[in-house]
Write an enzyme that holds these catalytic residues in place. Sequence first.
Site, PDB file in Angstrom:
ATOM      1  N   HIS A   1       0.777  -1.320   0.037  1.00 22.96           N
ATOM      2  CA  HIS A   1       0.096   0.114   0.011  1.00 22.96           C
ATOM      3  C   HIS A   1       0.939   1.313  -0.058  1.00 22.96           C
ATOM      4  O   HIS A   1       0.412   2.193   0.395  1.00 22.96           O
ATOM      5  CB  HIS A   1      -1.061  -0.160   1.230  1.00 22.96           C
TER       6      HIS A   1
ATOM      7  N   LYS B   1      16.803  21.402 -11.463  1.00 21.17           N
ATOM      8  CA  LYS B   1      16.257  20.394 -11.604  1.00 21.17           C
ATOM      9  C   LYS B   1      17.003  19.016 -12.359  1.00 21.17           C
ATOM     10  O   LYS B   1      17.951  18.980 -13.036  1.00 21.17           O
ATOM     11  CB  LYS B   1      14.835  20.266 -12.839  1.00 21.17           C
TER      12      LYS B   1
ATOM     13  N   ASN C   1      15.701  15.350 -13.471  1.00 18.57           N
ATOM     14  CA  ASN C   1      14.492  14.593 -13.818  1.00 18.57           C
ATOM     15  C   ASN C   1      14.669  13.119 -14.151  1.00 18.57           C
ATOM     16  O   ASN C   1      15.629  12.939 -15.021  1.00 18.57           O
ATOM     17  CB  ASN C   1      13.274  15.311 -14.490  1.00 18.57           C
TER      18      ASN C   1
ATOM     19  N   GLU D   1      10.066   7.951 -16.563  1.00 23.75           N
ATOM     20  CA  GLU D   1       8.504   8.282 -16.648  1.00 23.75           C
ATOM     21  C   GLU D   1       8.100   7.811 -18.043  1.00 23.75           C
ATOM     22  O   GLU D   1       6.981   7.450 -18.266  1.00 23.75           O
ATOM     23  CB  GLU D   1       8.675   9.822 -16.785  1.00 23.75           C
TER      24      GLU D   1
ATOM     25  N   GLN E   1      -4.633  -5.953 -42.237  1.00 23.73           N
ATOM     26  CA  GLN E   1      -3.305  -5.350 -42.821  1.00 23.73           C
ATOM     27  C   GLN E   1      -2.889  -4.462 -41.418  1.00 23.73           C
ATOM     28  O   GLN E   1      -1.712  -3.832 -41.282  1.00 23.73           O
ATOM     29  CB  GLN E   1      -3.599  -4.419 -43.679  1.00 23.73           C
TER      30      GLN E   1
HETATM   31  N1  ARG Z   1      -1.039  -5.745 -47.509  1.00 22.58           N
HETATM   32  C1  ARG Z   1      -1.856  -6.838 -47.017  1.00 22.58           C
HETATM   33  C2  ARG Z   1      -1.862  -7.009 -45.460  1.00 22.58           C
HETATM   34  O1  ARG Z   1      -0.662  -6.517 -45.172  1.00 22.58           O
HETATM   35  C3  ARG Z   1      -1.345  -7.995 -47.829  1.00 22.58           C
HETATM   36  C4  ARG Z   1      -2.389  -9.055 -48.049  1.00 22.58           C
HETATM   37  C5  ARG Z   1      -3.303  -8.308 -49.163  1.00 22.58           C
HETATM   38  N2  ARG Z   1      -4.239  -9.345 -49.649  1.00 22.58           N
HETATM   39  C6  ARG Z   1      -5.180  -8.848 -50.332  1.00 22.58           C
HETATM   40  N3  ARG Z   1      -6.221  -9.868 -50.712  1.00 22.58           N
HETATM   41  N4  ARG Z   1      -5.459  -7.732 -50.250  1.00 22.58           N
HETATM   42  O2  ARG Z   1      -2.675  -7.603 -45.117  1.00 22.58           O
END
Ligand code: ARG
Length: 445
Positions: free
Chosen positions: A165, A292, A294, A299, A331
């Site tokens: 605590h 100071k 720091n 942090e 993606q």
């Molecule tokens: N740039 C895409 C990713 O990172 C690669 C795969 C894309 N595939 C597709 N069918 N558009 O996921």
Amino acid sequence: MTPPDEDTKRRTLWEGRLASPMSERVRSYTSSLDVDLRLLPDDIEASLAHAAMLHDVGLLDGDASQAIASGLQRILAECDAGAFAVSPDDEDVHSAVERRLHELVGEPALRLHTGRSRNDQVATDIRLYTRRTVAALLDGIDSLLSTLQRVAEQHEHTAMPGYTHLQRAQPVTLSRHLLAYAAMLQRDAARFGDALRRADELPLGAGALAGSTLPLDPANVARRLGFSRVAANSMDAVSDRDVVAEVVFACALLMVHCSRMCEDFVLWCSAEFGFMSPGDAQATGSSLMPQKKNPDVAELGRGRAARVIADCVTALTMLKGLPLTYDRDLQEDKRALFDALDVSADTVGVLAEFIDTARFNAGRMRAAASDPLLLATDVAEHLVRGGVPFREAHRIVAEMVRRVEAEQRSLTDVSEAEWEAVAPGAASGITGLFDLDAALRRRGM
Ligand code: ARG
């Protein structure tokens, strides 16, 4: 063979059935090149293995496979030299490599994507990237561990208060405190190891989602890339991102551990604690207050944990609503993966330096640990050894603490006769308990 003109190239490689080129806004919105370009070495490695396999199974003749291999090596060299030029038409690293290969070697480049989709390709690249980057991160964790262990060794007998605590609780050593973090970091390292073992599986061969009608040999590719097995289910192979989720979680927990360590250091660097002082080269000043010094490193370590936790949330929420199999949402995994790994590696590296160069003020720590109240539990346990039930011993000592506080005395002022009066037959030797080093030894410290 004459190289195709720009229009034909673009149509040949990417446009498929679409009658018009992608709008600029859509191209820019959908492109991942600024993020995934760092997968280039992994993409090349995977393509080299894929092309070699295509040759082995008779889908590429010797000349084409030679041309592809030397073109890919040349792209890698361009990348290493910082001379790989992206084109505004490149959608991602995979299309950039294929486009450049086509520029370099012409027709054979059109054969590289045989039996392959960017879906199994990107899943493979991510695993290769993760494997090499986590290996580097593990080295960084190892260095931080060595630093903690070295400082802990120097402070094996440095007494300090242990806190619950954030109130002084019982005496411990600085060594015990620092090695608590070492224990956490060791588990973090093991967690990365576990994730890597599960990631040790080749997605390539899964195609877009349903494998291929061609006589591919994924085991051949797995062998070349150093994977111990081939993914059993093609739909799983292209759509899951456990690898990302697990590694980013392992990063998040590592950062949470680092963040708690940072929080201790921030407290210890304050005048109120005065337990620790960063090296001048590891501290920061103030633009306004000349005096100071720091602990910004600690942090920021604490603050960046927030970012990596967010990366973990990104990975999980990205996945949670996706129907099988590949969806473009996936993606977005790379930004989270790269950020989590980058921040984690930076943080363990800078923390090792911060700890290595800091001064620990053993005198201040010992003074703070010397309050006799920190040994109240030792007194209760002494009474237990004299036959008093623990709950009773707890009450007896608590009453004594209340009494000495009211009388503005210390627990060390209480005579054996006074203890004997409240704990008949169990008090012998109590006044000898208040030696800090002996108290640490009683705890195996
Ligand atoms: N740039 C895409 C990713 O990172 C690669 C795969 C894309 N595939 C597709 N069918 N558009 O996921």
